[in-house]
Design a protein around this motif. Structure first.
Motif, PDB file in Angstrom:
ATOM      1  N   LYS A   1       0.840  -1.196   0.000  1.00 53.22           N
ATOM      2  CA  LYS A   1       0.000   0.000   0.000  1.00 53.22           C
ATOM      3  C   LYS A   1       0.873   1.243   0.000  1.00 53.22           C
ATOM      4  O   LYS A   1       1.773   1.378   0.827  1.00 53.22           O
ATOM      5  N   ILE A   2       0.600   2.156  -0.931  1.00 52.10           N
ATOM      6  CA  ILE A   2       1.295   3.448  -0.961  1.00 52.10           C
ATOM      7  C   ILE A   2       0.423   4.498  -0.269  1.00 52.10           C
ATOM      8  O   ILE A   2       0.886   5.242   0.587  1.00 52.10           O
ATOM      9  N   ASP A   3      -0.840   4.553  -0.657  1.00 55.38           N
ATOM     10  CA  ASP A   3      -1.820   5.386   0.037  1.00 55.38           C
ATOM     11  C   ASP A   3      -3.187   4.752  -0.192  1.00 55.38           C
ATOM     12  O   ASP A   3      -3.284   3.618  -0.681  1.00 55.38           O
ATOM     13  N   GLU A   4      -4.263   5.446   0.149  1.00 52.63           N
ATOM     14  CA  GLU A   4      -5.594   4.854   0.092  1.00 52.63           C
ATOM     15  C   GLU A   4      -5.981   4.405  -1.315  1.00 52.63           C
ATOM     16  O   GLU A   4      -6.758   3.468  -1.479  1.00 52.63           O
ATOM     17  N   ARG A   5      -5.470   5.078  -2.336  1.00 52.96           N
ATOM     18  CA  ARG A   5      -5.843   4.739  -3.707  1.00 52.96           C
ATOM     19  C   ARG A   5      -4.685   4.197  -4.535  1.00 52.96           C
ATOM     20  O   ARG A   5      -4.876   3.888  -5.715  1.00 52.96           O
ATOM     21  N   THR A   6      -3.515   4.077  -3.971  1.00 52.93           N
ATOM     22  CA  THR A   6      -2.334   3.670  -4.735  1.00 52.93           C
ATOM     23  C   THR A   6      -1.665   2.479  -4.059  1.00 52.93           C
ATOM     24  O   THR A   6      -1.478   2.476  -2.832  1.00 52.93           O
ATOM     25  N   PHE A   7      -1.305   1.476  -4.849  1.00 54.17           N
ATOM     26  CA  PHE A   7      -0.609   0.304  -4.311  1.00 54.17           C
ATOM     27  C   PHE A   7       0.242  -0.317  -5.411  1.00 54.17           C
ATOM     28  O   PHE A   7       0.052  -0.044  -6.602  1.00 54.17           O
ATOM     29  N   ARG A   8       1.171  -1.151  -4.997  1.00 48.74           N
ATOM     30  CA  ARG A   8       2.051  -1.860  -5.934  1.00 48.74           C
ATOM     31  C   ARG A   8       1.857  -3.356  -5.802  1.00 48.74           C
ATOM     32  O   ARG A   8       1.644  -3.878  -4.703  1.00 48.74           O
ATOM     33  N   VAL A   9       1.969  -4.033  -6.934  1.00 48.49           N
ATOM     34  CA  VAL A   9       2.002  -5.490  -6.960  1.00 48.49           C
ATOM     35  C   VAL A   9       3.351  -5.898  -7.545  1.00 48.49           C
ATOM     36  O   VAL A   9       3.717  -5.454  -8.639  1.00 48.49           O
ATOM     37  N   TYR A  10       4.094  -6.730  -6.804  1.00 49.91           N
ATOM     38  CA  TYR A  10       5.438  -7.135  -7.202  1.00 49.91           C
ATOM     39  C   TYR A  10       5.421  -8.541  -7.790  1.00 49.91           C
ATOM     40  O   TYR A  10       4.689  -9.427  -7.322  1.00 49.91           O
ATOM     41  N   GLY A  11       6.239  -8.737  -8.807  1.00 50.79           N
ATOM     42  CA  GLY A  11       6.455 -10.066  -9.344  1.00 50.79           C
ATOM     43  C   GLY A  11       7.654 -10.716  -8.692  1.00 50.79           C
ATOM     44  O   GLY A  11       8.327 -10.139  -7.828  1.00 50.79           O
ATOM     45  N   ASN A  12       7.922 -11.943  -9.104  1.00 51.98           N
ATOM     46  CA  ASN A  12       9.120 -12.640  -8.621  1.00 51.98           C
ATOM     47  C   ASN A  12      10.317 -12.184  -9.454  1.00 51.98           C
ATOM     48  O   ASN A  12      10.775 -12.861 -10.360  1.00 51.98           O
ATOM     49  N   GLY A  13      10.797 -10.979  -9.159  1.00 52.27           N
ATOM     50  CA  GLY A  13      11.817 -10.365  -9.991  1.00 52.27           C
ATOM     51  C   GLY A  13      11.147  -9.714 -11.190  1.00 52.27           C
ATOM     52  O   GLY A  13       9.937  -9.481 -11.194  1.00 52.27           O
ATOM     53  N   PRO A  14      11.901  -9.399 -12.233  1.00 55.15           N
ATOM     54  CA  PRO A  14      11.288  -8.825 -13.439  1.00 55.15           C
ATOM     55  C   PRO A  14      10.180  -9.747 -13.963  1.00 55.15           C
ATOM     56  O   PRO A  14      10.402 -10.942 -14.178  1.00 55.15           O
ATOM     57  N   THR A  15       8.985  -9.189 -14.159  1.00 53.20           N
ATOM     58  CA  THR A  15       7.828  -9.982 -14.595  1.00 53.20           C
ATOM     59  C   THR A  15       7.092  -9.184 -15.667  1.00 53.20           C
ATOM     60  O   THR A  15       6.102  -8.497 -15.377  1.00 53.20           O
ATOM     61  N   PRO A  16       7.560  -9.231 -16.911  1.00 50.45           N
ATOM     62  CA  PRO A  16       6.993  -8.376 -17.968  1.00 50.45           C
ATOM     63  C   PRO A  16       5.502  -8.585 -18.214  1.00 50.45           C
ATOM     64  O   PRO A  16       4.830  -7.691 -18.718  1.00 50.45           O
ATOM     65  N   HIS A  17       4.976  -9.748 -17.885  1.00 51.26           N
ATOM     66  CA  HIS A  17       3.574 -10.051 -18.161  1.00 51.26           C
ATOM     67  C   HIS A  17       2.665  -9.755 -16.974  1.00 51.26           C
ATOM     68  O   HIS A  17       1.477 -10.094 -17.008  1.00 51.26           O
TER      69      HIS A  17
END
Length: 587
Positions: free
Chosen positions: A189-205
């Protein structure tokens, strides 16, 4: 009382529709208070129809109260939570909205996310939720809902049979297998409307993966207290999509009406959706229901239905078709005898006449297939056709080399293989005939009830079955990595096949940002899959659909073809034309 409409009646109805349109135009009522006037094709004026979402429909739209869509029948759902279990969750694409969707040209477009940023090294995607987005109870949709959703999807207690699909999200596999807490999943979570989803390292898809129809938020404010049952009834359920359920008569029907809080980009034209529910194990004649005007649209027709509709010029003109990114193949238990014998698998692959299968048996509802990736899909390699081509002499030679000359083992007993079908399966019936005729072996075909078949697929306890798979996102990672990469000693989530070189190549491709290089790696991997006969590839689907003329508004793709893509945005584009009453009674 409903009944089947004859060709004569249909033609008469079409004539009445034209006459009725003229009559309606000549006697158009005065615009409703607050409605604007629009000029129809006949020159008369009528009230413009504005939906509750603020969309003004074209001049030929039926009045708002007649914007009722009779949806294709579906199975009785166990709940309304497809994020937890898409196989048993209902309301998909009606009550839910992922972060992004695909449009009619297969381009990624905003849905719940108003914007997104992909990291320079493709290791994460940062999403900003649409401003003002709300659940159907009026509560805001927040980053917490998405972070909770990933944890909910991975939670082993939820027994999500589709969890493996998300294993390219950081920490998802470990959480799903109980090796780590769900809180370790790579969603920040970055803020109430912003978040990140991480892959297992670089995940172009990763962005494409998250366009999947079940990668939807779960309302943390409702579901946290009872994650298993929050969506078990419409009284406790809340929707993030354009519609919400208002009736659920179990094993009979569901009714959906507007979620008036929806403020997204895909504003529907239809006010009400009515869907018949089919109890498990029961039969439903969808084509007769369509011809009796009890269903507005059928989105996938089988070969017999296509033949029936083609035979009558009145209904033949209602057909629509397009090539689909769906592949059908035979899954083989390569980890146990006798199918651990590569030469036997090769013999079986060369003994099937795919041209006859597609043209004669399937009546053009498929095209011959020799690979997992279908024509037009990123990474498709037409050179693979020669690997599993139809060649009876080569098949017999390989069968003898495998230790089964003329289809018999060293003791003179016929080789017997066990094939399992999920209901009536014309392709498997043809495969059985081909193997017995061309190779002299015995192929037993057993039909299983759908739930039993699905359970046995999950258990890897079928020697051979036909596995159709439709793409979920437009990247080879979907149809190769997600489906065929080994996850344990039993193979992939669906297939009893293990090839470490294949696994290494798709893993490398999945972390390679250079597009040309990653496509080359996927093509190398697919060649291994085809040459090692991890599966015997049969066909790629050609979708045939039918709908009544009053269903309109679906956008043509860039080639000019109009098709109903049921998990994309077509259902939001469509509306009901003002001649609907000439075809059916008010719903």
């Amino acid at each position: 009382m409903s009944r089947t409409i004859s060709r004569r009646e249909f033609l008469r109805t079409s004539a009445l529709a034209a006459a009725g349109a003229t009559l309606i135009a000549c006697t158009a009522p005065a615009p409703a208070p607050g409605a604007s006037e629009a000029t129809t094709a006949t020159g008369a004026t009528s009230a413009a129809v504005e939906t509750v979402w603020g969309r003004v429909l074209p001049d030929d739209a039926a009045p708002w109260e007649e914007q009722v869509y009779l949806a294709e029948p579906g199975a009785e759902p166990a709940h309304l939570d497809p994020a937890r279990d898409i196989y048993h969750g209902g309301g998909l694409n009606i009550c839910t909205e992922p972060l992004v969707r695909r449009n009619e040209n297969q381009e990624i477009v905003p849905a719940l996310a108003e914007s997104w940023t992909v990291a320079d090294d493709a290791s994460y995607v940062e999403f900003t939720i649409r401003e003002g987005a709300k659940w159907s109870d009026g509560q805001p949709i927040t980053s917490d809902d998405f972070i909770f959703a990933y944890q909910h999807m991975a939670d082993p207690a939820m027994a999500n049979p589709w969890a493996w699909y998300y294993y390219d999200i950081k920490g998802f596999k470990d959480a799903n297998t109980g090796a780590a807490p769900v809180e370790d999943i790579g969603a920040e979570k970055i803020d109430e409307r912003t978040f990140r989803v991480y892959g297992n390292g670089p995940t172009p898809h990763l962005l494409s993966l998250l366009s999947y129809q079940a990668a939807v938020p779960v309302p943390a404010h409702v579901a946290k207290d009872d994650p298993e049952h929050w969506a078990a009834s419409i009284e406790t359920y809340v929707s993030c999509g354009p519609w919400k359920p208002v009736e659920w008569e179990h094993n009979r029907r569901m009714v959906f009406e507007p979620n008036e809080y929806y403020n997204g980009p895909h504003k529907p034209g239809v006010r009400r959706i009515v869907q018949t529910l089919i109890p498990a194990g029961s039969q439903f004649d969808a084509l007769n229901a369509f011809l009796a005007n009890e269903v507005d649209l059928l989105h996938i027709l089988n070969a017999q239905q296509v033949l029936t509709l083609r035979a009558d010029p009145a209904t033949a003109d209602l057909l629509h078709s397009t090539n689909n990114f769906q592949s059908a193949y035979l899954q083989l238990d390569t980890l146990h005898p006798p199918l651990d014998n590569l030469q036997l698998r090769q013999a079986l692959s060369h003994a099937i006449d795919r041209d006859t299968l597609s043209e004669k048996v399937m009546q053009g509802t498929t095209v011959p297939g020799y690979s997992m990736l279908p024509p037009g899909f990123p990474g498709y390699n037409p050179e693979l056709k020669s690997v599993q081509n139809f060649d009876v002499d080569q098949a017999k030679s390989l069968l003898a080399e495998a230790g089964y000359p003329d289809g018999k083992d060293s003791s003179g007993n016929p080789l017997t293989l066990e094939i399992f079908a999920n209901g009536r399966d014309m392709e498997l019936e043809f495969v059985k005939e081909q193997w017995e005729t061309n190779l002299g072996i015995t192929a037993n075909l057993t039909v299983l009830e759908g739930g039993v078949w699905a359970q046995r697929r999950a258990e890897h306890s079928m020697q051979i079955y036909r596995g159709p798979y439709e793409y979920d996102y437009l990247d080879p990672a979907n149809m190769l990595t997600s489906l065929w990469r080994s996850v344990d000693e039993n193979g992939s989530p669906r297939h009893s096949w293990i090839n470490t070189k294949f696994d290494d190549l798709v893993n490398e491709a999945g972390t390679t940002a250079d597009e040309a290089k990653r496509i080359d790696l996927y093509q190398q991997a697919e060649r291994i899959l085809v040459e090692d006969v991890g599966g015997i590839f049969l066909s790629h689907q050609v979708i045939f659909q039918v709908w009544w003329p009053y269903i309109t508004g679906i956008h043509p793709d860039k080639s000019g073809n109009v098709i109903y893509r049921w998990l994309d945005i077509a259902i939001y584009q469509m509306y009901i034309r003002n001649d609907v009453s000439n075809y059916r009674q008010p719903a």
